[in-house]
Design an enzyme around this catalytic site. Structure first.
Site, PDB file in Angstrom:
ATOM      1  N   ASP A 133      38.960  34.244  37.010  1.00  0.00           N
ATOM      2  CA  ASP A 133      39.184  32.887  36.489  1.00  0.00           C
ATOM      3  C   ASP A 133      38.164  32.594  35.396  1.00  0.00           C
ATOM      4  OD1 ASP A 133      41.113  32.606  38.427  1.00  0.00           O
ATOM      5  OD2 ASP A 133      39.788  31.537  39.825  1.00  0.00           O
TER       6      ASP A 133
HETATM    7  N1  URA Z   1      39.631  34.756  43.399  1.00  0.00           N
HETATM    8  C1  URA Z   1      39.540  33.578  42.731  1.00  0.00           C
HETATM    9  O1  URA Z   1      39.829  32.529  43.280  1.00  0.00           O
HETATM   10  N2  URA Z   1      39.120  33.610  41.457  1.00  0.00           N
HETATM   11  C2  URA Z   1      38.768  34.727  40.813  1.00  0.00           C
HETATM   12  O2  URA Z   1      38.374  34.684  39.643  1.00  0.00           O
HETATM   13  C3  URA Z   1      38.865  35.939  41.512  1.00  0.00           C
HETATM   14  C4  URA Z   1      39.306  35.931  42.803  1.00  0.00           C
END
Ligand code: URA
Length: 240
Positions: free
Chosen positions: A104
């Site tokens: 993310d």
């Molecule tokens: N899980 C999440 O919620 N975000 C990420 O960036 C990776 C795994």
């Protein structure tokens, strides 16, 4: 066939300018003879190229470890935000690079960037179950029930079932920091798993993929090349 300067850039010997300087300085040999022309065309896989007397071990693909900073998106292009490709140093830049998997925008840590589609496909294949380890800071404490629910396999509100995941508290004194290992990659998976247990992730960092760990000496936002051994270690390891 590719230009000599381009081949050297692709192998991490420097930026186009730096490589051109190197060639002009007379330290690059092609098939045993000094070559001062960056624009000669060669078959990189068969040409005998050496730099400063050292044979060039040509690698067709590049594999980059990035310590992803928060604030950049795991994409090749974006209309609004900087991408992980934008922040790759010039010496590693080449055509066809993409992030193998997504973090993310606000997640930090280990990201592999490559131009090898087969490698990425294998790493991301749901069948391979490559474990990914994260450190998650939460807005509340982890209970035994949270651990049990992660171990059993969280079910999201829409019925989506997650595979069993490992969850440990960082220490008995800090039950708001968790080490989570998942072996799949659903969208926002770690955050959503905690939400199901009434907790919000306030900071998330990926620290490993398979047995490949984020280099602790790699500053946030920086990159380094993976060795063949590093690359193989992605496919070694289980959930714990
Ligand atoms: N899980 C999440 O919620 N975000 C990420 O960036 C990776 C795994």
């Amino acid at each position: 066939m590719d230009r000599l300067d381009k081949i050297l850039v692709s192998q991490g010997l420097g930026s186009r300018k730096e490589v051109q300087k190197l060639i002009k300085s007379g330290v690059v040999c092609v098939n045993g003879k000094v070559c001062k022309k960056g624009d000669i065309k060669l078959d990189a896989e068969t040409a005998d190229i050496s730099v400063n007397g050292q044979a060039l071990n040509f690698q067709k693909h590049i594999y980059i470890m990035m310590n992803k900073p928060a604030g950049v998106v795991s994409a090749t292009s974006d209309n609004h935000d900087k991408t992980v490709i934008d922040i790759i140093p010039d010496e590693f830049k080449r055509k066809g690079l993409f992030p193998a998997g997504r973090l993310d925008k606000d997640t930090e840590g280990l990201l592999i960037i490559t131009d090898d589609g087969d490698f990425a496909h294998k790493m991301l294949s749901p069948k391979k179950h490559v474990p990914k380890k994260y450190i998650a800071e939460l807005d509340g404490e982890i209970t035994d029930d949270t651990v049990r629910r992660f171990n059993d396999g969280i079910v999201f509100a829409d019925g989506t079932k997650c595979l069993p995941a490992s969850l440990e508290v960082a220490s008995e004194n800090d039950k708001k920091t968790a080490i989570v290992t998942i072996c799949e990659g659903k969208f926002h998976q770690v955050k959503k798993m905690f939400i199901c247990c009434g907790l919000n992730v306030v900071h998330l960092k990926r620290i490993s993929i398979g047995s490949l760990y984020l280099d602790g000496n790699l500053p946030i936002g920086c990159c380094k090349l993976l060795t063949n051994l590093d690359k193989e270690s992605v496919f070694i390891g289980d959930m714990h």
